[in-house]
Design a protein around this motif. Structure first.
Motif, mmCIF file in Angstrom:
data_model
loop_
_atom_site.group_PDB
_atom_site.id
_atom_site.type_symbol
_atom_site.label_atom_id
_atom_site.label_comp_id
_atom_site.label_asym_id
_atom_site.label_seq_id
_atom_site.Cartn_x
_atom_site.Cartn_y
_atom_site.Cartn_z
ATOM 1 N N GLU A 2 -25.941 22.477 23.544
ATOM 2 C CA GLU A 2 -25.431 23.531 22.687
ATOM 3 C C GLU A 2 -23.910 23.592 22.783
ATOM 4 O OE1 GLU A 2 -29.431 24.455 24.049
ATOM 5 O OE2 GLU A 2 -27.609 24.394 25.191
ATOM 6 N N LYS A 114 -26.599 17.872 14.956
ATOM 7 C CA LYS A 114 -25.836 19.064 14.566
ATOM 8 C C LYS A 114 -25.082 18.843 13.255
ATOM 9 C CE LYS A 114 -24.519 22.354 18.060
ATOM 10 N NZ LYS A 114 -23.449 22.875 18.909
ATOM 11 N N LEU A 117 -27.592 18.939 10.439
ATOM 12 C CA LEU A 117 -28.054 20.294 10.130
ATOM 13 C C LEU A 117 -26.993 21.104 9.391
ATOM 14 C CD1 LEU A 117 -29.718 21.244 13.525
ATOM 15 C CD2 LEU A 117 -30.824 21.476 11.287
ATOM 16 N N HIS A 141 -29.513 26.761 13.739
ATOM 17 C CA HIS A 141 -30.547 26.994 12.725
ATOM 18 C C HIS A 141 -30.294 28.308 11.998
ATOM 19 C CE1 HIS A 141 -33.776 24.138 14.648
ATOM 20 N NE2 HIS A 141 -32.634 23.545 14.386
ATOM 21 N N SER A 184 -38.551 23.085 13.719
ATOM 22 C CA SER A 184 -38.201 22.093 14.737
ATOM 23 C C SER A 184 -39.250 22.107 15.845
ATOM 24 C CB SER A 184 -36.823 22.438 15.314
ATOM 25 O OG SER A 184 -36.471 21.521 16.318
ATOM 26 N N ASN A 188 -37.089 24.058 20.640
ATOM 27 C CA ASN A 188 -36.104 24.615 21.562
ATOM 28 C C ASN A 188 -35.800 26.028 21.098
ATOM 29 O OD1 ASN A 188 -33.897 25.222 23.138
ATOM 30 N ND2 ASN A 188 -32.485 23.860 22.075
ATOM 31 N N ASP A 216 -36.068 19.536 12.167
ATOM 32 C CA ASP A 216 -35.177 19.057 13.220
ATOM 33 C C ASP A 216 -36.053 18.477 14.338
ATOM 34 O OD1 ASP A 216 -33.491 18.776 15.384
ATOM 35 O OD2 ASP A 216 -32.647 20.802 15.282
ATOM 36 N N ALA A 218 -35.263 16.819 17.178
ATOM 37 C CA ALA A 218 -34.372 16.419 18.280
ATOM 38 C C ALA A 218 -35.137 15.983 19.526
ATOM 39 C CB ALA A 218 -33.419 17.568 18.626
ATOM 40 N N TYR A 219 -36.356 16.528 19.706
ATOM 41 C CA TYR A 219 -37.135 16.207 20.920
ATOM 42 C C TYR A 219 -38.331 15.320 20.596
ATOM 43 C CZ TYR A 219 -33.917 19.600 22.567
ATOM 44 O OH TYR A 219 -32.728 20.230 22.855
ATOM 45 N N SER A 247 -32.541 12.503 16.395
ATOM 46 C CA SER A 247 -31.324 12.424 17.215
ATOM 47 C C SER A 247 -31.463 11.376 18.308
ATOM 48 C CB SER A 247 -31.078 13.797 17.858
ATOM 49 O OG SER A 247 -30.122 13.689 18.882
ATOM 50 N N SER A 249 -29.643 11.675 20.990
ATOM 51 C CA SER A 249 -29.104 12.350 22.184
ATOM 52 C C SER A 249 -30.073 12.397 23.350
ATOM 53 C CB SER A 249 -28.680 13.776 21.833
ATOM 54 O OG SER A 249 -27.617 13.753 20.933
ATOM 55 N N LYS A 250 -31.308 12.806 23.076
ATOM 56 C CA LYS A 250 -32.261 13.040 24.160
ATOM 57 C C LYS A 250 -33.114 11.796 24.425
ATOM 58 C CE LYS A 250 -30.387 16.933 23.995
ATOM 59 N NZ LYS A 250 -30.619 18.023 23.114
ATOM 60 N N ARG A 258 -22.812 11.116 20.094
ATOM 61 C CA ARG A 258 -22.875 11.792 18.789
ATOM 62 C C ARG A 258 -23.405 10.872 17.686
ATOM 63 N NH1 ARG A 258 -24.327 15.021 19.866
ATOM 64 N NH2 ARG A 258 -23.845 16.335 18.077
HETATM 65 C C1 LIG Z 1 -33.238 21.764 18.338
HETATM 66 C C2 LIG Z 1 -31.999 20.975 18.526
HETATM 67 N N1 LIG Z 1 -31.455 20.352 17.478
HETATM 68 C C3 LIG Z 1 -30.339 19.625 17.606
HETATM 69 C C4 LIG Z 1 -29.691 19.514 18.816
HETATM 70 C C5 LIG Z 1 -28.409 18.729 18.887
HETATM 71 O O1 LIG Z 1 -28.655 17.384 18.768
HETATM 72 P P1 LIG Z 1 -27.447 16.350 18.625
HETATM 73 O O2 LIG Z 1 -26.937 16.090 20.006
HETATM 74 O O3 LIG Z 1 -28.062 15.151 18.010
HETATM 75 O O4 LIG Z 1 -26.428 16.990 17.754
HETATM 76 C C6 LIG Z 1 -30.206 20.145 19.941
HETATM 77 C C7 LIG Z 1 -29.516 20.025 21.221
HETATM 78 O O5 LIG Z 1 -29.664 20.767 22.162
HETATM 79 C C8 LIG Z 1 -31.386 20.906 19.783
HETATM 80 O O6 LIG Z 1 -31.915 21.562 20.814
#
Ligand SMILES: Cc1ncc(COP(=O)(O)O)c(C=O)c1O
Length: 401
Positions: A2, A114, A117, A141, A184, A188, A216, A218-219, A247, A249-250, A258
């Protein structure tokens, strides 16, 4: 991860039209306490921010270094992403989900989820357009909608089934039909997961009422105990109304790099591409090249990353239980969403998170930071190793006594 604003920001921007609609992040309070404790040499166990602590797989880093040495990759890249990377994500959707996508018109590379979105909402939402999403939620969101001057309509989500019921009721009763549904899963901060039937119903509603959907994801790859998170694009006809945001990222420990994608409905992708063509020149090309390797060759690394979170989850759930704080074990995401223990509930999640910080030296995110309906919970992010998580639960046990 975040966004955490600078806690030293004097707040002098409050008169700006958009900025005044963005309250300071609640998480900043805990961050400040954490910084103070650390400055005083105290060892804070930080389970606050969802910022992955693991290293990016070496093969990805090496590819990035190799590509960075080539001057051809130092120029502006393409704002929608290089074709080979778009082809690679499309291949992955085919092998993982059996979904067919056209890399030219149904896939775009973005600067993380991000960027997808925020700019997608900016592209497709106009003043007063209703965007419905579950709450609590990842802050963008809600605030992505507010920044786009839409109307953020927050529906409680005690369970996904109940969210769906409320959504159906909203369509029946509201004069302002949702222009867009923003969901999503794995979710989260609540860690809730859904199956494909849930998405089928959402897609059906969107078709029936002419709404768009943003999912979304992301996970996408952080699932445990045999659960496999579905892609919304697996639903026949989803592409006519929906996009999915994926994403890196995870799944690949690439949060700082990014990079992510928006996939599916070509009209929405096209709108995002248009906005992005004015705003950026694409992700640094060596990074895009490295991301191709990640998608092509790192499936085993993703499994290992997932297993690390699974083990940490188990340590945390067991430890909290021993501390007299029973919590549900999540099937997905990298979090644990825990109800504030009864004796502290009336004080609210922020006060409780402050106490955990002060008395147990454990940083968590207060539920209220994820919206009004997050009150009554705190979120643990599984971003410290098992030993430190065990230590955190021991300190929490001592504090709760
Ligand atoms: C639900 C959700 N969407 C998007 C993101 C951000 O992802 P990214 O790093 O690809 O911008 C996060 C990161 O914590 C997330 O929890």
């Amino acid at each position: 991860m975040e966004f955490m604003p600078d806690s030293n920001d004097p707040g002098s921007n409050q008169e700006f039209y958009r900025i005044q609609k963005l309250p300071p992040y609640v998480f900043a309070v805990i961050n400040e306490m954490k910084a103070k404790a650390r400055a005083a040499q105290q060892d804070v166990i930080d389970l606050g921010m969802g910022n992955p602590d693991g290293a990016t797989p070496r093969i990805i880093v090496n590819k990035m270094i190799e590509a960075a040495r080539n001057p051809k990759n130092h120029r502006y890249s393409q704002s929608k992403g290089i074709p080979k990377l778009r082809e690679e994500i499309v291949k992955r959707y085919k092998t993982s989900y059996g979904v067919d996508l056209d890399p030219g018109s149904e896939a775009i590379v973005t600067i993380g989820a991000k960027d997808s979105l925020a700019h997608l909402l900016f592209a497709v939402i106009g003043p007063g357009d209703a965007v419905v999403s579950p709450n609590p939620a990842y802050p963008i969101h809600q605030y992505g909608v507010i920044m786009a001057e839409g109307h953020a309509c927050l529906l409680p989500m005690p369970t996904p089934a109940e969210f769906l019921e409320r959504l159906k009721h909203l369509y029946k009763t509201s004069s302002r039909k949702p222009k867009l549904i923003l969901i999503s899963f794995p979710h989260n901060p609540t860690t809730m997961c859904v199956d494909l039937d849930f998405f089928r119903e959402v897609v059906e509603l969107a078709h029936e009422h002419g709404s768009m959907i943003v999912h979304d994801f992301a996970y996408a790859d952080l699932c445990f105990d045999g659960y496999r998170a579905p892609s919304i694009l697996q639903v026949p006809g989803a592409k006519e109304v929906a996009v999915e945001i994926y994403s890196m990222s995870k799944s690949f420990n690439m949060a700082g790099w990014r990079i992510g994608f928006c996939l599916g409905n070509s009209k929405m992708i096209n709108a995002l591409a248009r906005i992005k063509s004015y705003l950026d020149y694409g992700v640094f090309q060596p990074l895009q090249i490295a991301a191709i390797i990640a998608l092509r060759e790192c499936a085993e690394d993703t499994k290992k990353i997932c297993e690390v979170y699974r083990k940490r989850r188990d340590v945390l759930v067991t430890g909290l239980k021993r501390a007299g704080w029973p919590v549900e074990s999540p099937r997905g995401s990298m979090f644990l969403w825990a109800p504030v223990p009864e004796p502290y509930r009336a004080g609210g999640s922020l006060e409780f998170a402050k106490l955990l910080m002060e008395k147990a030296l454990v940083a968590v995110s207060p539920g209220i930071g994820f919206g009004p309906l997050g009150e009554g919970h705190v979120r643990f992010a599984l971003v410290e190793n098992e030993q430190r998580i065990r230590q955190a639960t021991k300190s929490i046990k001592a504090f709760l006594k």
